[in-house]
Design an enzyme around this catalytic site. Structure first.
Site, PDB file in Angstrom:
ATOM      1  CB  THR A   1     120.334  -2.320  22.156  1.00 18.54           C
ATOM      2  OG1 THR A   1     120.707  -1.260  21.071  1.00 18.54           O
ATOM      3  CG2 THR A   1     119.219  -1.677  22.125  1.00 18.54           C
ATOM      4  N   GLY A  52     120.179  -4.901  17.077  1.00 19.01           N
ATOM      5  CA  GLY A  52     121.269  -5.758  16.319  1.00 19.01           C
ATOM      6  C   GLY A  52     122.368  -4.582  15.783  1.00 19.01           C
TER       7      GLY A  52
END
Lengths: 131, 197
Positions: A1, A52
C-alpha cells in the site's frame, strides 16, 4: 500500500491511497484503502492515509478518527495520530501519515516499521523505515 | 496559515530482516517522491493535484505494493484499489477491483471529478476507465517475479501475507520456513483464521 497526504500554501488538505491489497487474498476482497473514512480521509482540518491490517483499519474508521478527535477533543495533529493509533486498533497493526491545515505533518504506527517520508516548507525533511 | 507540508508512505509492517540494500532502495524512492511533490508545491500546485501526482509515481515504481508490484490474489492475478479525497468541500473518489488500469489513483480522481458517484468497482470501474480514456495495460504488467515468489510463500505457509518484502533467500523452501516461523496476526488472531475464508 502507498499513500500521500498534502497541505498546500492555501491550507487546503488532500489525501490519497493506492494498493494491491494482501498477498494471497481472496478474489474480490476489498480492503481499507478505497474506503473513505477508513484508509483515506481529508477535511478542512487534515488529510490522512493509512496502511496495515485492512480489516482492523476498517473497523476503527481510522482515518476519519484522526479528524474526529481533532474536531471534538481539540487535539493537535500529532496528539490525534498518537491517540487513534494507541486507542482504536484493538489488537490490529497499522500505520498512518497525516497533515493539518496549519502546515503540520505527522505519522504514527504500532507495527514493525513503516516506509515513510515527510517534508515541510520550512526545510524539514525526513525519510525513515524504523522507529 | 502555515506553509505547505507533505508526507508519503510505502506501507507499514516491515520485515525486520529486510536487507540493507532493499531498505536503501525504498528510501531512495520515498525521497524521489517527496522531491516530486515539493517541486510541485513550490510551483503552487494544489494539494489534490500533488497527491495524485505523487501516488502515480509510487504506483508506477514496482517497489511497493500498488500499481506495478501489487500483491497477488490467491489466483495469482492483480486486483487494485485506490481512493482520493479533497479536504476542501470533502469531495472524494474511489475504485476497487481494477485489473487493467495503469494508475488506479487517477481513475479514483476521475470518479470524484467526472462521475456523480464516490466509488466504482470491478466491471463498472473498468467500463468507466475505458469511457474516460485512461491508460489501460494487460494484468501481466502489474505482476513481478518478486511477488510470484511471495505468493508461493504465502500458499506454502497457507496464510495471507502482509506486504513484507521478505529478504530474497537461497530457495523458496527456506524462505517458506521463514514465512511459517513469522507468527503473522491480523486483528490479534493468527492469520490462519482468515485463510480458510
Amino acid at each position: 500500500t502507498v499513500g500521500c497526504v498534502v497541505v498546500d500554501r492555501e491550507g487546503r488538505c488532500a489525501a490519497g491511497t493506492s494498493t494491491g491489497g494482501l498477498m494471497n487474498k481472496m478474489v474480490g476482497r476489498i480492503g481499507d484503502s478505497p474506503l473513505i473514512g477508513a484508509g483515506t480521509y481529508a477535511s478542512e482540518l487534515c488529510g490522512v492515509s493509512c496502511t496495515g491490517e485492512g480489516e482492523a483499519i476498517i473497523r476503527a474508521t481510522l482515518a476519519r478518527d484522526v479528524a474526529a478527535v481533532m474536531e471534538y477533543k481539540g487535539l493537535e495533529l500529532q496528539e490525534a495520530v498518537d491517540y487513534v493509533i494507541k486507542n482504536r486498533l484493538d489488537e490490529g497493526f497499522a500505520g498512518l501519515i497525516a497533515v493539518s491545515d496549519k502546515g503540520e505533518v505527522a505519522c504514527g504506527f504500532n507495527c514493525n516499521g513503516m516506509f515513510r517520508g515527510i517534508a515541510t516548507e520550512d526545510g524539514f525533511m525526513e525519510v525513515a523505515i524504523w522507529e | 496559515m502555515g506553509g505547505w507540508a507533505i508526507a508519503v508512505h510505502g506501507g507499514a509492517g516491515v520485515d525486520p530482516n529486510l536487507p540493507a540494500e532493499r531498505q536503501e532502495e525504498a528510501k531512495q524512492l520515498l525521497t524521489r517522491c517527496l522531491n516530486l511533490g515539493i517541486s510541485a508545491l513550490e510551483s503552487n500546485a494544489s494539494a489534490i493535484d500533488v497527491v495524485e501526482l505523487v501516488v502515480r509515481e509510487l504506483e508506477t515504481d514496482p517497489l511497493f505494493n500498488s500499481g506495478r508490484g501489487s500483491a497477488l490474489t490467491e489466483k495469482g492475478t492483480v486486483e487494485m484499489e485506490a481512493s482520493i479525497m479533497d479536504g476542501t468541500r470533502r469531495r472524494c473518489g474511489a475504485v476497487s477491483g481494477v485489473t487493467t488500469v495503469k494508475n488506479p489513483i487517477s481513475l479514483a480522481r476521475l470518479v470524484m471529478d467526472k462521475s456523480p458517484h464516490s466509488y466504482l468497482a470491478f466491471s463498472g470501474a473498468e467500463a468507466f476507465a475505458r469511457q474516460q480514456g485512461v491508460e489501460l495495460v494487460e494484468n501481466e504488467y502489474f505482476i513481478t517475479e518478486d511477488n510470484v515468489g511471495m505468493l508461493k510463500l504465502a500458499k506454502e505457509a497457507n496464510s495471507i501475507l502482509f506486504d513484507y518484502r521478505i529478504p530474497p533467500v537461497g530457495c523458496a523452501g527456506e524462505a517458506a520456513a521463514t514465512a511459517i516461523d513469522l507468527p503473522t496476526k491480523m486483528n490479534g488472531l493468527p492469520i490462519s483464521v482468515y485463510s480458510p475464508e
